[in-house]
Design a protein around this motif. Sequence first.
Motif, PDB file in Angstrom:
ATOM      1  N   LYS A  39       0.813  -1.223   0.000  1.00 14.48           N
ATOM      2  CA  LYS A  39       0.000   0.000   0.000  1.00 14.48           C
ATOM      3  C   LYS A  39       0.853   1.282   0.000  1.00 14.48           C
ATOM      4  O   LYS A  39       2.066   1.236   0.259  1.00 14.48           O
ATOM      5  CB  LYS A  39      -0.933  -0.025   1.210  1.00 14.48           C
ATOM      6  N   TYR A  79     -12.436  -1.796  -3.821  1.00 15.18           N
ATOM      7  CA  TYR A  79     -12.946  -1.938  -2.449  1.00 15.18           C
ATOM      8  C   TYR A  79     -14.464  -1.809  -2.370  1.00 15.18           C
ATOM      9  O   TYR A  79     -14.997  -1.489  -1.306  1.00 15.18           O
ATOM     10  CB  TYR A  79     -12.278  -0.906  -1.538  1.00 15.18           C
ATOM     11  N   HIS A  82     -16.716  -2.708   0.529  1.00  6.69           N
ATOM     12  CA  HIS A  82     -16.756  -1.862   1.737  1.00  6.69           C
ATOM     13  C   HIS A  82     -17.538  -0.565   1.518  1.00  6.69           C
ATOM     14  O   HIS A  82     -17.481   0.339   2.354  1.00  6.69           O
ATOM     15  CB  HIS A  82     -15.329  -1.511   2.190  1.00  6.69           C
ATOM     16  N   PHE A  87     -15.631   4.173   6.597  1.00 10.70           N
ATOM     17  CA  PHE A  87     -14.249   4.503   6.212  1.00 10.70           C
ATOM     18  C   PHE A  87     -13.999   4.389   4.707  1.00 10.70           C
ATOM     19  O   PHE A  87     -12.873   4.577   4.253  1.00 10.70           O
ATOM     20  CB  PHE A  87     -13.257   3.619   6.988  1.00 10.70           C
ATOM     21  N   GLU A  90     -12.440   7.502   2.888  1.00  8.03           N
ATOM     22  CA  GLU A  90     -11.057   7.689   3.392  1.00  8.03           C
ATOM     23  C   GLU A  90     -10.132   6.611   2.812  1.00  8.03           C
ATOM     24  O   GLU A  90      -8.996   6.882   2.407  1.00  8.03           O
ATOM     25  CB  GLU A  90     -11.128   7.581   4.919  1.00  8.03           C
ATOM     26  N   LEU A  91     -10.635   5.370   2.746  1.00  8.66           N
ATOM     27  CA  LEU A  91      -9.853   4.245   2.213  1.00  8.66           C
ATOM     28  C   LEU A  91      -9.500   4.475   0.731  1.00  8.66           C
ATOM     29  O   LEU A  91      -8.345   4.295   0.321  1.00  8.66           O
ATOM     30  CB  LEU A  91     -10.665   2.951   2.384  1.00  8.66           C
ATOM     31  N   THR A 121      -5.409  -7.082  10.709  1.00  8.80           N
ATOM     32  CA  THR A 121      -5.681  -5.831   9.980  1.00  8.80           C
ATOM     33  C   THR A 121      -5.238  -4.615  10.786  1.00  8.80           C
ATOM     34  O   THR A 121      -4.634  -3.683  10.254  1.00  8.80           O
ATOM     35  CB  THR A 121      -7.201  -5.733   9.683  1.00  8.80           C
ATOM     36  N   ARG A 132       2.483  -6.223   9.341  1.00  8.63           N
ATOM     37  CA  ARG A 132       1.751  -5.087   9.928  1.00  8.63           C
ATOM     38  C   ARG A 132       2.309  -4.697  11.295  1.00  8.63           C
ATOM     39  O   ARG A 132       2.335  -3.513  11.628  1.00  8.63           O
ATOM     40  CB  ARG A 132       0.268  -5.413   9.981  1.00  8.63           C
ATOM     41  N   LEU A 139      -4.597   1.457  11.468  1.00  9.28           N
ATOM     42  CA  LEU A 139      -5.592   0.548  10.873  1.00  9.28           C
ATOM     43  C   LEU A 139      -5.812   0.873   9.398  1.00  9.28           C
ATOM     44  O   LEU A 139      -5.930  -0.024   8.560  1.00  9.28           O
ATOM     45  CB  LEU A 139      -6.911   0.677  11.658  1.00  9.28           C
ATOM     46  N   GLY A 140      -5.869   2.136   9.072  1.00  9.11           N
ATOM     47  CA  GLY A 140      -6.059   2.545   7.675  1.00  9.11           C
ATOM     48  C   GLY A 140      -4.785   2.362   6.863  1.00  9.11           C
ATOM     49  O   GLY A 140      -4.792   1.752   5.793  1.00  9.11           O
ATOM     50  N   ASN A 142      -2.161   0.382   6.733  1.00  9.70           N
ATOM     51  CA  ASN A 142      -1.663  -0.882   7.300  1.00  9.70           C
ATOM     52  C   ASN A 142      -0.763  -1.664   6.342  1.00  9.70           C
ATOM     53  O   ASN A 142      -0.654  -2.885   6.426  1.00  9.70           O
ATOM     54  CB  ASN A 142      -2.823  -1.727   7.833  1.00  9.70           C
ATOM     55  N   HIS A 145      -2.367  -5.405   1.679  1.00  7.96           N
ATOM     56  CA  HIS A 145      -3.686  -6.043   1.539  1.00  7.96           C
ATOM     57  C   HIS A 145      -3.452  -7.449   1.024  1.00  7.96           C
ATOM     58  O   HIS A 145      -2.560  -7.674   0.210  1.00  7.96           O
ATOM     59  CB  HIS A 145      -4.556  -5.277   0.533  1.00  7.96           C
TER      60      HIS A 145
HETATM   61  P1  CMP Z   1      -7.523  -4.349   3.776  1.00 10.44           P
HETATM   62  O1  CMP Z   1      -7.097  -5.702   4.151  1.00 10.44           O
HETATM   63  O2  CMP Z   1      -6.916  -3.715   2.580  1.00 10.44           O
HETATM   64  O3  CMP Z   1      -9.126  -4.354   3.584  1.00 10.44           O
HETATM   65  C1  CMP Z   1      -9.909  -3.208   3.753  1.00 10.44           C
HETATM   66  C2  CMP Z   1      -9.151  -2.084   4.392  1.00 10.44           C
HETATM   67  O4  CMP Z   1      -9.943  -1.093   5.006  1.00 10.44           O
HETATM   68  C3  CMP Z   1      -8.323  -2.641   5.532  1.00 10.44           C
HETATM   69  O5  CMP Z   1      -7.263  -3.393   5.024  1.00 10.44           O
HETATM   70  C4  CMP Z   1      -7.944  -1.385   6.292  1.00 10.44           C
HETATM   71  O6  CMP Z   1      -6.789  -0.779   5.757  1.00 10.44           O
HETATM   72  C5  CMP Z   1      -9.142  -0.495   6.018  1.00 10.44           C
HETATM   73  N1  CMP Z   1      -9.957  -0.368   7.226  1.00 10.44           N
HETATM   74  C6  CMP Z   1     -10.604  -1.324   7.883  1.00 10.44           C
HETATM   75  N2  CMP Z   1     -11.259  -0.787   8.942  1.00 10.44           N
HETATM   76  C7  CMP Z   1     -10.996   0.524   8.930  1.00 10.44           C
HETATM   77  C8  CMP Z   1     -11.371   1.597   9.759  1.00 10.44           C
HETATM   78  N3  CMP Z   1     -12.159   1.407  10.828  1.00 10.44           N
HETATM   79  N4  CMP Z   1     -10.927   2.829   9.461  1.00 10.44           N
HETATM   80  C9  CMP Z   1     -10.130   3.023   8.371  1.00 10.44           C
HETATM   81  N5  CMP Z   1      -9.744   2.024   7.539  1.00 10.44           N
HETATM   82  C10 CMP Z   1     -10.164   0.794   7.821  1.00 10.44           C
END
Ligand code: CMP
Length: 168
Positions: A39, A79, A82, A87, A90-91, A121, A132, A139-140, A142, A145
Amino acid sequence: MNATMSIHGFPTFTSHANRHIILYGVIKMAIQRTFSIIKPDATKRNLTGAIVAKFENAGLRVIAQKKIHLTKAQAGVFYEVHKERPFYDELCEYMSSAPIVAQVLEGENAISLNREIMGATNPAEAAEGTIRKEFALSLGENSVHGSDGPDTAALEISYFFSGLEIVS
Ligand code: CMP
């Protein structure tokens, strides 16, 4: 499943996403493919090589790799699962903020092995020695993936790579 080749005169059967080699009905190996992204937080800090080393040291092979800068719309399609999450915007913003490295990894039980190598995660919950735990910022942000199952892996691989770009 199709008979595609023979080893020492015995028929060998393969399936596409999950490649099992079967001799006399006994599964000898379960070679799988998974999709991986290094990432933006990791590419910006020049961690691509360190992360690839983690995969290779654990027995996974990089059989396709490309560095690309996604648009926010392209990240949004990737994505889409989601979409309803708070999020999501933002993601997608983050995933299009700098280049990523998209990869296909191959090896025995590649999907679950990759998830072990990545760690939880949320880096605060990730085990020692995982990507990680060592590299993720939050968390964001990270760092990596990885696909969560065979169907997702096939779908994610096909979003980024053509068959010609995957060299096993
Ligand atoms: P990933 O495995 O790429 O799958 C979805 C991504 O969303 C996850 O890793 C995180 O990077 C992101 N993510 C999950 N939960 C949150 C959250 N609460 N706030 C921001 N990003 C998130």
